[in-house]
Design a protein around this motif. Structure first.
Motif: not given
Length: 280
Positions: A78, A80, A159-162, A189, A193-194, A238, A278-279
């Motif tokens: 990730i 972002q 796109q994945p986002v933290a 998200v 993502s996380s 998550t 984490r999702k």
């Protein structure tokens, strides 16, 4: 090229009331910063009288944030970050850590404190390849964050986002629906993502923690410590990555960099649980 943008058109107050303590400012005081006022220092000292190792604890939290950022990039892929409850600019902000690992990393900071807004330029420094931005908004209303054009302009939500919520959810009572707020952010998200979260607890010393809570409440600041089990439930939606919800010091200590803050080695464990989910 670098991009420095900030959202200042929210309806939140933009004037700074120095007569009342503010969460971001007494936290800055504990970190050794200079962006605080007598009211902030007075409350910070009162809490420290009950929790003498509080300065060490917040430094541990800063270290956890850095490790979580590096983990997100290196292990989860990730690049972002949506950092909510940013606080005042200090050493090793999210964008500094992330863009050292990946210069193209993108970061959106969110905070409600008008003093943080005043310092947003420091937060929005960026590499030429990356991008940073700031949104002046309150997490109690997550829609104002998600609907802000600065968010879509800076992060690619396909796109994945933290999502980073370090030391902020304790300012939310159960009646504020913290689970619903976090769930709304996660809904926005994609898979992969996380959620990075740290949260104080009374599990280690209930009496001292209650005294600190009372000091905050007397100053007009909500403070809700939660148990480890309650904090684990904040990660609903998550899958917790190893080692799960643990004390700050025990979350991937091998990812630590050379200390940027002096931390008391004999202070004992921080009264703060932390983890990353984490999702799926």
């Amino acid at each position: 090229m670098s991009d420095r943008r900030g959202r200042t058109g929210s309806r939140l107050p933009t004037t700074i009331d120095t007569t009342k303590p503010h969460e971001a400012r007494f936290y800055d005081y504990w970190l050794g910063g200079v962006d605080n006022y007598p009211a902030d220092r007075a409350l910070g000292d009162e809490i420290a009288a009950h929790v003498p190792t509080i300065r060490s604890m917040v430094r541990h939290n800063r270290g956890f944030l850095g490790r979580a950022v590096r983990y997100a990039i290196a292990e989860l892929g990730i690049t972002q970050f949506l950092d909510i409850g940013t606080g005042l600019p200090t050493a090793r902000n999210t964008h500094e850590v992330a863009q050292e690992v990946d210069p193209a990393a993108r970061i959106v900071y969110v905070d409600k404190d008008p003093l943080v807004l005043a310092h947003a330029r420091a937060l929005m420094a960026s590499t030429r390849e990356g991008k940073t931005a700031f949104i002046h908004a309150d997490l109690h209303d997550p829609e104002t964050i998600l609907a802000d054009p600065v968010l879509a302009d800076t992060l690619d939500l396909s796109q994945p986002v933290a999502i980073t919520l370090t030391m902020i959810m304790m300012y939310f009572r159960d009646s504020d629906n913290p689970h619903g707020i976090i769930g709304r952010l996660l809904d926005a998200v994609p898979s992969g993502s996380s959620l990075t979260l740290s949260h104080p607890t009374a599990d280690f010393n209930a009496a001292a923690t209650e005294q600190a809570v009372q000091a905050c409440e007397h100053a007009g600041i909500t403070m809700v410590p939660r148990t480890r089990a309650e904090i684990e439930r904040l990660f609903t939606g998550t899958e917790l990555v190893e080692p799960g919800v643990v004390t700050l010091e025990d979350w991937h200590p091998e990812l630590a960099e050379e200390p940027r803050f002096e931390v008391e080695s004999s202070a004992g464990p921080a009264w703060i649980w932390a983890g990353v989910g984490r999702k799926p």
